[in-house]
Design an enzyme around this catalytic site. Structure first.
Site, short mmCIF file in Angstrom:
data_model
loop_
_atom_site.label_atom_id
_atom_site.label_comp_id
_atom_site.label_asym_id
_atom_site.label_seq_id
_atom_site.Cartn_x
_atom_site.Cartn_y
_atom_site.Cartn_z
N CYS A 70 0.88 -54.42 12.03
CA CYS A 70 1.51 -55.61 12.80
C CYS A 70 0.79 -55.44 14.29
O CYS A 70 0.28 -54.62 14.54
CB CYS A 70 3.09 -55.22 12.81
SG CYS A 70 3.84 -56.38 14.17
N SER A 72 2.11 -55.44 16.82
CA SER A 72 2.72 -54.32 17.92
C SER A 72 1.83 -53.21 17.58
O SER A 72 1.68 -52.36 18.65
CB SER A 72 4.08 -54.21 17.37
OG SER A 72 4.51 -55.49 17.73
N HIS A 75 -1.25 -53.33 19.42
CA HIS A 75 -1.27 -53.50 20.88
C HIS A 75 -0.87 -52.12 21.32
O HIS A 75 -1.12 -51.55 22.54
CB HIS A 75 0.09 -54.46 21.12
CG HIS A 75 -0.57 -55.54 21.42
ND1 HIS A 75 0.36 -56.72 21.17
CD2 HIS A 75 -1.80 -56.27 21.19
CE1 HIS A 75 -0.45 -57.84 21.06
NE2 HIS A 75 -1.48 -57.55 21.10
N GLU A 100 6.47 -52.55 8.80
CA GLU A 100 6.64 -53.78 7.65
C GLU A 100 6.17 -52.85 6.48
O GLU A 100 5.10 -52.92 6.16
CB GLU A 100 5.62 -54.59 8.16
CG GLU A 100 5.78 -55.14 9.50
CD GLU A 100 4.67 -56.17 9.85
OE1 GLU A 100 3.59 -56.63 9.05
OE2 GLU A 100 4.80 -56.67 10.86
N CYS A 132 28.41 -51.47 19.07
CA CYS A 132 28.51 -51.92 20.43
C CYS A 132 29.00 -53.35 20.35
O CYS A 132 29.18 -53.90 19.35
CB CYS A 132 27.02 -51.76 20.98
SG CYS A 132 25.82 -52.99 20.39
N CYS A 143 21.23 -55.07 19.85
CA CYS A 143 22.17 -53.94 19.81
C CYS A 143 21.87 -53.33 21.34
O CYS A 143 20.91 -52.72 21.86
CB CYS A 143 21.94 -53.13 18.67
SG CYS A 143 22.83 -51.50 18.78
N ILE A 230 3.41 -64.46 11.82
CA ILE A 230 4.72 -65.08 11.79
C ILE A 230 4.59 -66.52 11.80
O ILE A 230 5.37 -67.19 11.35
CB ILE A 230 5.00 -64.64 13.52
CG1 ILE A 230 5.07 -63.04 13.71
CG2 ILE A 230 6.28 -65.57 13.96
CD1 ILE A 230 6.33 -62.57 12.65
N GLU A 250 -4.22 -73.45 15.24
CA GLU A 250 -4.62 -72.17 15.10
C GLU A 250 -6.42 -71.95 15.46
O GLU A 250 -7.09 -72.78 15.06
CB GLU A 250 -4.74 -71.45 13.56
CG GLU A 250 -5.39 -69.97 13.29
CD GLU A 250 -4.70 -68.93 14.33
OE1 GLU A 250 -3.64 -69.02 14.83
OE2 GLU A 250 -5.63 -68.17 14.69
N ARG A 255 -7.58 -67.59 9.78
CA ARG A 255 -6.24 -68.06 9.63
C ARG A 255 -6.07 -69.56 9.26
O ARG A 255 -5.00 -69.76 8.84
CB ARG A 255 -5.59 -67.50 11.04
CG ARG A 255 -5.58 -66.07 11.08
CD ARG A 255 -5.01 -65.49 12.18
NE ARG A 255 -4.84 -64.08 12.02
CZ ARG A 255 -4.15 -63.14 12.99
NH1 ARG A 255 -3.73 -63.66 14.31
NH2 ARG A 255 -4.02 -61.91 12.73
ZN LIG Z 1 6.15 -56.03 13.43
ZN LIG Z 2 24.80 -52.16 18.58
#
Ligand SMILES: [Zn+2]
Ligand SMILES: [Zn+2]
Length: 402
Positions: A70, A72, A75, A100, A132, A143, A230, A250, A255
Site C-alpha cells: 500500500c 502507506s 511512506h 491488504e 466505545c 473507534c 483507490i 492521472e 495508471r
Molecule cells: Zn492500505
Molecule cells: Zn470502538
C-alpha cells in the site's frame, strides 16, 4: 508446521521531534498518533519470527497467500530531510507490516464459528473495539480505542499490530470475511486470493462513495481524480454501479492505461492538458455536454489542485468525496456549493456497513475484477526488491506472495 516464519519487520528509532509534545501514554506505550513526528531512520528487515499462537478463543490463524504493498507501506520507509518517516498516522514499532491481504485459515480458537480451517479469507485492517461511543453509533472507522495510545488491544493491523507481510497472521474473528465465493467465480485459489488481497483498498473507495456520500443514480457522471489503487477501485465500482460516464485524471502513463482497462470512459493526463492550455475541468464540462460531474472522487491526495477544478465542473446536486490524504489546506468558494446544491463528504476507513461483504459479492459476481491492477508480483523473500520498485511508483499494485 515449523515454529518459525519469515516476516517483514519495520523498525525505526523512537526520536520525537524537538518541540513535538507526546502524551504520557504515547511516551509509555510508543503507540503514537503521528508517526512522522516520532519515527526516525525507518528500515525494513526480513526476519524469522515465531509463528503467532492462538491465545484467545476468538482468534484465527491465517496462512497468508497474497499481500499488497500500500502507499502507506511505502511512506513508512520514505523519509523527509531530517530522516523522519513520511507516514503521518497511527503507528507502534517495531511491527510486521502488511494489511491488504488474503489467505487460508490454518487454525481457529475454540469460540470461532464464522470460519473453519481451509476457508479462503481476507480481513479488515482497522481493529475496532465495538464498545466505545463511536463504535456503538456505527462509526467503527472512528473507534476511540483504536486511536487511544493507552490502549494496546486495538489499533491497526500492520501499523500497531503485527500484519500480513509474513507467512502467518493472527486476526480476531470479528474482522475476517470469507472469500470462498470469489473462488467459485474465478475458478482458482490463486486468483481468488489475489482478488481477496484487494478487498481492503476497494472497500476504502466503496465506503467513501456509497456509505459516506450516499452514492449516485445509475446514469450519473463520475469524475475520479487520481488513478492509484483507490482511484482505480473508484472507477471500477462506479462503472459497476451504473455510472454512464467515468472520467479519470492521472499523471502516470501506466495508471492511465489501467484506468481504461478497469472501466474509465475518458482518461486524461493533467500535464498534457496543461501544455495545450486546457484545464481538466474544461474537459469534464465538454464530456458531460455542459452539465458537470454528479460525483467527484478525490483520490489523488492533491486537493489543493483538484478541488478548485471540481468546483468549476459540478453538476447541480453534485457530491465531492474526499478520500486522498494530504496535509494541505484548500480554499473553497462556498457560494458555488450553494448555487450548485453541492455537498462535500470526508471519508476514512473501510470497516462497518457491510462494506467488505458487498465488495466481495461484486468480485464473486464478476462485476469488478480488481486483479487487473496488479502489475508486479514478488515472493515474500524478495520483499525488499519489491519495495525498491514500489518507490518508483511505476505500478498499479505490487503483490507479495508469502
Ligand atoms: Zn492500505
Ligand atoms: Zn470502538
Amino acid at each position: 508446521m515449523s515454529s518459525k516464519m519469515l516476516s517483514l519487520l519495520l523498525r525505526a528509532e523512537f526520536a520525537p521531534r524537538p518541540g513535538y509534545q507526546l502524551s504520557e501514554a504515547e511516551l509509555r506505550t510508543h503507540k503514537v498518533r503521528e508517526g512522522n513526528k516520532v519515527w526516525r531512520n525507518p528500515r525494513l528487515e526480513l526476519v524469522e519470527k515465531p509463528i503467532p499462537r492462538i491465545q484467545r478463543g476468538d482468534e484465527v490463524l491465517i496462512r497468508v497467500k497474497a499481500v499488497g504493498i500500500c502507499g502507506s507501506d511505502l511512506h513508512f520507509v520514505e523519509t523527509d530531510e531530517e530522516g523522519y518517516m513520511i507516514y503521518p498516522g497511527l503507528t507502534r514499532l517495531p511491527v510486521v507490516i502488511g494489511h491488504e491481504f488474503a489467505g487460508v485459515v490454518e487454525d481457529v480458537g475454540r469460540e470461532v464459528r464464522y470460519v473453519k480451517p481451509g476457508d479462503l479469507v481476507t480481513s479488515e485492517e482497522m481493529l475496532w473495539c465495538g464498545v466505545c461511543d463511536s463504535c456503538r453509533r456505527g462509526f467503527v472507522n472512528h473507534c476511540v480505542r483504536l486511536n487511544d495510545p493507552s490502549d494496546l488491544e486495538y489499533g491497526e493491523l500492520g501499523f500497531t499490530h503485527d500484519g500480513a507481510m509474513a507467512e502467518y497472521v493472527l486476526v480476531r474473528e470479528r474482522y475476517i470475511w470469507k472469500i470462498n465465493s470469489i473462488r467459485e467465480q474465478v475458478g482458482s485459489d490463486e486468483k481468488a486470493l489475489e482478488a481477496g488481497s484487494l478487498v481492503e483498498p476497494t472497500s476504502v473507495s466503496y465506503h467513501a462513495i456509497f456509505n459516506r456520500a450516499g452514492g449516485f443514480k445509475p446514469g450519473a457522471y463520475v469524475a475520479v481524480w487520481g488513478a492509484g489503487p483507490i482511484g482505480l477501485a473508484a472507477i471500477a465500482l462506479s462503472k459497476a454501479a451504473g455510472a454512464s460516464k467515468v472520467i479519470a485524471f492521472e499523471v502516470s502513463p501506466v495508471r492511465r492505461e489501467l484506468a481504461k482497462n478497469i472501466g474509465a470512459d475518458y482518461v486524461f493526463d493533467p500535464y498534457e492538458l496543461q501544455q495545450k492550455g486546457v484545464e481538466p475541468w474544461e474537459k469534464i464540462v465538454e464530456v458531460t455536454g455542459g452539465e458537470g460531474a454528479d460525483m467527484h472522487v478525490e483520490a489523488a491526495g492533491a486537493p489543493h489542485y483538484t478541488v478548485p477544478q471540481m468546483l468549476k465542473s459540478l453538476a447541480i446536486g453534485a457530491k465531492i468525496v474526499q478520500i486522498g490524504r494530504a496535509p494541505k489546506e484548500v480554499s473553497m468558494y462556498l457560494e458555488v456549493l450553494q448555487v450548485k446544491r453541492a455537498q462535500v463528504f470526508g471519508s476514512q476507513g473501510h470497516s462497518g456497513w457491510g462494506t467488505f461483504k458487498h465488495v466481495i459479492r461484486l468480485m464473486a459476481a464478476g462485476a469488478i475484477d480488481m486483479t487487473k491492477i496488479v502489475t508486479s508480483r514478488y515472493p515474500l523473500e524478495k520483499a525488499l526488491e519489491a519495495f525498491e520498485r514500489g518507490h518508483k511508483r511505476v505500478d498499479g499494485k505490487i503483490t507479495l506472495k508469502p
